[in-house]
Design a protein around this motif. Structure first.
Motif, PDB file in Angstrom:
ATOM      1  N   ASP A   1      35.374  47.618  25.352  1.00  0.00           N
ATOM      2  CA  ASP A   1      36.524  46.868  25.854  1.00  0.00           C
ATOM      3  C   ASP A   1      36.454  46.716  27.370  1.00  0.00           C
ATOM      4  OD1 ASP A   1      37.538  46.517  23.348  1.00  0.00           O
ATOM      5  OD2 ASP A   1      39.053  48.085  23.475  1.00  0.00           O
TER       6      ASP A   1
ATOM      7  N   HIS B   1      47.554  38.985  23.932  1.00  0.00           N
ATOM      8  CA  HIS B   1      46.507  37.975  24.045  1.00  0.00           C
ATOM      9  C   HIS B   1      46.835  36.854  25.039  1.00  0.00           C
ATOM     10  CE1 HIS B   1      45.076  39.587  20.026  1.00  0.00           C
ATOM     11  NE2 HIS B   1      43.989  39.588  20.767  1.00  0.00           N
TER      12      HIS B   1
ATOM     13  N   ASP C   1      38.676  43.484  27.651  1.00  0.00           N
ATOM     14  CA  ASP C   1      39.772  43.498  26.685  1.00  0.00           C
ATOM     15  C   ASP C   1      40.758  44.618  27.003  1.00  0.00           C
ATOM     16  OD1 ASP C   1      38.679  41.376  25.299  1.00  0.00           O
ATOM     17  OD2 ASP C   1      37.637  42.639  23.834  1.00  0.00           O
TER      18      ASP C   1
ATOM     19  N   ASP D   1      41.401  36.832  20.080  1.00  0.00           N
ATOM     20  CA  ASP D   1      40.541  37.549  21.024  1.00  0.00           C
ATOM     21  C   ASP D   1      39.481  36.646  21.640  1.00  0.00           C
ATOM     22  OD1 ASP D   1      41.239  40.130  21.597  1.00  0.00           O
ATOM     23  OD2 ASP D   1      40.231  41.003  19.876  1.00  0.00           O
TER      24      ASP D   1
END
Length: 374
Positions: A259, A176, A264, A94
């Motif tokens: 997020d 990712h 994200d 991350d």
């Protein structure tokens, strides 16, 4: 601790508070000490950060140690070690500047090896900029392998563990990589795995792949010698995709705002509307309930999903979501009154921990003594 599996919320929480949580804290203290010794600054920071922000993953997952009978303490050691690998690697992927799928695949080889009895330790950082972790990740893998070697019926669950781990690792790789590649990779992966019994959207399948609950359930039952082929198959059917999917969708649900701020990926964004999201969450609850009916210790497994709902919807972040209150009311009603019990239990426990941290026992005693002297 007795060998019987808890059947009521009260007996479950009594066992958790008395045995499981203290054992988890002991194991986390051990691994935190190891993490503090990591030579590389970045790897050390990510290891410590993952243990700080995600320690509740270990606390929740360790509930499955109650299925391991007299070997519950060994089960706690495995669960904490395996979940620590998961959380650490998630942080590395991350927060890393790397978006190399080969890097992510090699890092997650650690999770593959951890579920084997004798796979050799590899250089898991082979494609990673930072390399020197002082054997931290390798030692976590070795701790898990020790558990695998000490299970007489390991062969019964070996393929199931491998399937769950490969799904998990595939998800971590696909989600990712570069942002413009993520959705196409995830949807293609979903269509390659879609089976006739899955009535899922691609992001729900991805969410189900992201949970470690099935691994913990299989390992804990096998440790106490209760596992057989039929039981292993039923656990797989019950936990993937519905129990695991509910788990991770709840996790994504409460993280929607942060997020968005951090850019994200969040699977809850891919529902067409809030109403559809509510409908699908209820669907996962109903399916989880349906499938756990075929399991040994049905009351325990039902309490697991009710506990997940109570725990996640008790997070303060829910109050900042536009539909948070409505969602909480709906899911508590759908899952049963025990979810509310676990919800308030979790809130009381967190309050107690904060109070204890603010006023340690020694400090309270000193304050009382000072007051008397004054």
């Amino acid at each position: 601790m007795g060998y019987s599996v808890p059947r009521t919320p009260m007996t479950l929480m009594t066992a958790v508070y008395r045995y499981i949580f203290p054992a988890v804290r002991h194991e986390l203290t051990h691994w935190q000490t190891r993490a503090e010794q990591i030579p590389d600054n970045e790897l050390r920071d990510q290891a410590l950060a993952s243990m700080g922000s995600k320690r509740f993953h270990c606390m929740g997952g360790a509930v499955y140690a109650l299925l391991a009978g007299y070997r519950w303490h060994e089960a706690v050691r495995f669960i904490v070690a395996y979940q620590t690998i998961s959380d650490y690697l998630d942080n590395l992927c991350d927060r890393s500047t790397s978006m190399d799928p080969d890097d992510f695949r090699q890092l997650h080889q650690a999770m593959t090896d951890a579920l084997t009895q004798d796979n050799p330790i590899k250089n898991y950082y082979a494609f990673h900029d930072e390399q020197d972790d002082g054997e931290y990740l390798a030692d976590l893998v070795r701790e898990c392998q020790k558990t695998m070697r000490n299970m007489a019926n390991y062969g019964i669950i070996q393929e199931h563990l491998s399937e769950l781990e490969h799904l998990y690792s595939d998800l971590q790789v696909h989600k990712h990589v570069r942002m413009d590649e993520r959705i196409s990779r995830l949807t293609a992966w979903f269509h390659n795995h879609e089976g006739p019994s899955y009535s899922l959207y691609w992001h729900e399948f991805a969410a189900a792949a992201g949970s470690t609950l099935g691994v913990f359930c299989l390992v804990s039952y096998t440790m106490c010698g209760r596992m057989n082929e039929n039981m292993a198959t039923r656990i797989m059917e019950s936990y993937f995709p519905y129990m695991q999917g509910l788990h991770i969708l709840l996790d994504y649900y409460i993280d929607q705002k942060e997020d968005t701020l951090e850019g994200d990926l969040n699977f809850c964004r891919y529902y067409e509307s809030v109403d559809q999201m509510k409908e699908r969450f209820c669907y996962f609850i109903r399916q989880a309930d349906r499938y756990v009916q075929q399991l040994m210790d049905r009351p325990f497994h039902k309490m697991v999903y009710q506990g997940l709902i109570g725990l996640y919807l008790g997070d303060p972040k829910v109050n900042n979501l536009n539909n948070g209150r409505d969602m909480k009311t709906l899911l508590f009603r759908e899952s049963g009154h025990s979810s509310s019990f676990f919800h308030w239990n979790a809130k009381a426990y967190h309050w107690f921990c904060k109070t204890k941290a603010r006023f340690p026992v020694g400090q309270k005693a000193a304050n009382r003594k000072s007051s008397r002297e004054n």
